[in-house]
Design a protein around this motif. Structure first.
Motif, PDB file in Angstrom:
ATOM      1  N   THR A 147       9.424  12.139  -1.282  1.00 35.16           N
ATOM      2  CA  THR A 147       8.611  11.985  -2.498  1.00 35.16           C
ATOM      3  C   THR A 147       8.669  10.510  -2.926  1.00 35.16           C
ATOM      4  O   THR A 147       9.555   9.774  -2.500  1.00 35.16           O
ATOM      5  N   ASP A 148       7.717  10.122  -3.768  1.00 36.03           N
ATOM      6  CA  ASP A 148       7.577   8.706  -4.137  1.00 36.03           C
ATOM      7  C   ASP A 148       8.912   8.080  -4.523  1.00 36.03           C
ATOM      8  O   ASP A 148       9.663   8.642  -5.320  1.00 36.03           O
ATOM      9  N   ASN A 149       9.177   6.926  -3.962  1.00 35.14           N
ATOM     10  CA  ASN A 149      10.480   6.276  -4.180  1.00 35.14           C
ATOM     11  C   ASN A 149      10.351   4.774  -4.027  1.00 35.14           C
ATOM     12  O   ASN A 149       9.394   4.271  -3.427  1.00 35.14           O
ATOM     13  N   ILE A 179       1.442  13.412   4.008  1.00 35.08           N
ATOM     14  CA  ILE A 179       1.083  14.583   3.199  1.00 35.08           C
ATOM     15  C   ILE A 179       1.710  14.431   1.812  1.00 35.08           C
ATOM     16  O   ILE A 179       2.922  14.429   1.669  1.00 35.08           O
ATOM     17  N   SER A 180       0.819  14.275   0.800  1.00 38.08           N
ATOM     18  CA  SER A 180       1.344  14.052  -0.553  1.00 38.08           C
ATOM     19  C   SER A 180       0.470  14.765  -1.566  1.00 38.08           C
ATOM     20  O   SER A 180      -0.408  15.554  -1.208  1.00 38.08           O
ATOM     21  N   GLY A 181       0.715  14.459  -2.852  1.00 35.35           N
ATOM     22  CA  GLY A 181      -0.082  15.066  -3.909  1.00 35.35           C
ATOM     23  C   GLY A 181      -1.489  14.477  -3.968  1.00 35.35           C
ATOM     24  O   GLY A 181      -2.383  15.050  -4.582  1.00 35.35           O
ATOM     25  N   ALA A 227       3.499   2.696   2.849  1.00 40.85           N
ATOM     26  CA  ALA A 227       4.931   2.766   2.540  1.00 40.85           C
ATOM     27  C   ALA A 227       5.514   4.122   2.931  1.00 40.85           C
ATOM     28  O   ALA A 227       6.633   4.191   3.444  1.00 40.85           O
ATOM     29  N   HIS A 228       4.749   5.198   2.712  1.00 38.98           N
ATOM     30  CA  HIS A 228       5.244   6.517   3.129  1.00 38.98           C
ATOM     31  C   HIS A 228       5.495   6.526   4.647  1.00 38.98           C
ATOM     32  O   HIS A 228       6.393   7.205   5.132  1.00 38.98           O
ATOM     33  N   ILE A 229       4.686   5.782   5.383  1.00 39.46           N
ATOM     34  CA  ILE A 229       4.840   5.748   6.850  1.00 39.46           C
ATOM     35  C   ILE A 229       5.988   4.814   7.238  1.00 39.46           C
ATOM     36  O   ILE A 229       6.873   5.174   8.020  1.00 39.46           O
ATOM     37  N   ASP A 256       0.854  -1.181   0.000  1.00 41.78           N
ATOM     38  CA  ASP A 256       0.000   0.000   0.000  1.00 41.78           C
ATOM     39  C   ASP A 256       0.894   1.237   0.000  1.00 41.78           C
ATOM     40  O   ASP A 256       1.719   1.416   0.896  1.00 41.78           O
ATOM     41  N   HIS A 257       0.714   2.084  -1.013  1.00 47.63           N
ATOM     42  CA  HIS A 257       1.524   3.286  -1.204  1.00 47.63           C
ATOM     43  C   HIS A 257       1.590   4.174   0.061  1.00 47.63           C
ATOM     44  O   HIS A 257       2.662   4.642   0.456  1.00 47.63           O
ATOM     45  N   MET A 258       0.429   4.369   0.720  1.00 47.11           N
ATOM     46  CA  MET A 258       0.413   5.269   1.870  1.00 47.11           C
ATOM     47  C   MET A 258       1.067   4.634   3.101  1.00 47.11           C
ATOM     48  O   MET A 258       1.730   5.317   3.878  1.00 47.11           O
TER      49      MET A 258
END
Ligand code: KG4
Ligand code: ZN
Length: 319
Positions: free
Chosen positions: A287-289, A120-122, A96-98, A92-94
């Motif tokens: 940012t996305d990586n 907080i993203s686009g 992953a940000h965490i 899950d993309h979100m």
């Protein structure tokens, strides 16, 4: 590529094409994904100095995001995992940000559970209560635009190319944050609303341009600093509400907008001011990586959480 929490390679293909259109065009994004995916995987293997036969699993972003782009990644990963005879792991993309905060980084400690994550993203603006790696609860979110959109749309009004968030940040450094005042919309204590901000920036700029056609050029730093100040103060207000409500003062931020210097500084100040423990990701993990997807992949691999081979991409995913 990851090995025991340590990143071996983190290759990101920048899609220049979107600048020409002032935003992401989904069809062009998926075509660029298709063109980039094989060279990017090759480069990642090369930089990590390993052969694909040495891989133990393939992790991919299942969602949320743009369907066309997700389909490219999902199909490619399925085929590669099948071809190599290794497990497939959906991410899950979100999340992953965490979970990017668990990448081993010199001089940084990972957050301790439970913690609050401000993502907080686009595409998202959420406050998430994180009780364990995969035990997350969204306790607040935007009711309309994401904070990254507020940055990008305001930037567009000022005539900046897409994505304008980093440019607002750059000009803001030299401006006066109190020069102009923008409203902070009133919604639930843990919720956000950003659609009104771009409208008030638009009306404000139009009004001033009527009086002075060079208004933007002459005041760009002050306008950017004031927009950024409003957004950062709004995000911090919501975080303070969340700390009060949950009693949790271990805070982590993630997503593209966590690269913003204003929010980074506000969080560092909050350590002294309110006694919070704050976690701010390294720039390359904001940012996305690929690294953050690999991190979740490894956590799921260790927990035996694998995807079925008929797993499908999902544009809107909830955890
Ligand atoms: O997480 P991300 O790379 O992609 C999405 O999942 O959306 O976030 C991209 C967003 C864009 O809106 C971009 O303008 C914003 O992050 N962004 C910034 C900064 N760097 C990236 N916004 C404000 N200040 C920055 N320094
Ligand atoms: Zn993202």
């Amino acid at each position: 590529m990851i090995n025991n929490g340590k990143i071996q390679s983190n290759v990101v293909a920048i899609q220049q094409i979107h600048q020409q259109y002032g935003g992401v065009v989904p069809e062009l994004a998926s075509r660029a994904h298709q063109q980039n995916i094989v060279p990017v995987v090759h480069q990642a293997l090369h930089m990590a100095n390993i052969d694909k036969k040495q891989l133990s699993a393939i992790a991919f972003t299942r969602g949320p995001g743009l369907m066309g782009s997700l389909l490219v990644g999902t199909s490619f990963s399925k085929s590669l995992a099948l071809g190599l005879g290794i497990p497939l792991i959906d991410v899950d993309h979100m999340q992953a940000h965490i979970l990017a905060h668990f990448i081993k980084t010199e001089g940084k400690e990972s957050p301790k559970f439970p913690f609050l994550a401000l993502t907080i993203s686009g595409g998202h603006t959420q406050i998430v209560k994180v009780s364990d790696y995969f035990e997350m609860e969204v306790i607040g979110q935007t009711i309309d635009d994401a904070v990254g959109e507020a940055f990008d749309k305001s930037a567009k009004i000022l005539g900046f190319p897409y994505p304008g968030g980093p440019l607002i940040d750059k000009y803001a450094q030299e401006g006066n944050p109190k020069a102009f005042k923008f409203p902070k919309p009133k919604v639930g204590p843990l919720d956000f609303s950003f659609s009104g901000l771009k409208t008030s920036v638009l009306y404000f700029v139009e009004k001033e341009m009527d009086k002075n056609p060079d208004f933007i050029a002459e005041n760009v730093a002050d306008i950017c600093a004031s927009i950024q100040f409003t957004i950062v103060e709004y995000l911090m207000d919501k975080l303070k509400n969340a700390v009060k409500k949950t009693g949790i003062s271990e805070i982590a931020i993630g997503g593209g907008v966590s690269a913003n210097s204003g929010i980074r500084k506000a969080l560092m100040d909050a350590q002294k001011k309110y006694g919070w423990t704050t976690h701010i990701p390294k720039f390359e993990y904001c940012t996305d990586n690929a690294a953050m997807i690999a991190m979740v992949g490894e956590l799921k691999y260790k927990a035996g959480m694998f995807a079925e081979n008929n797993v499908v991409a999902s544009a809107r995913m909830k955890f």
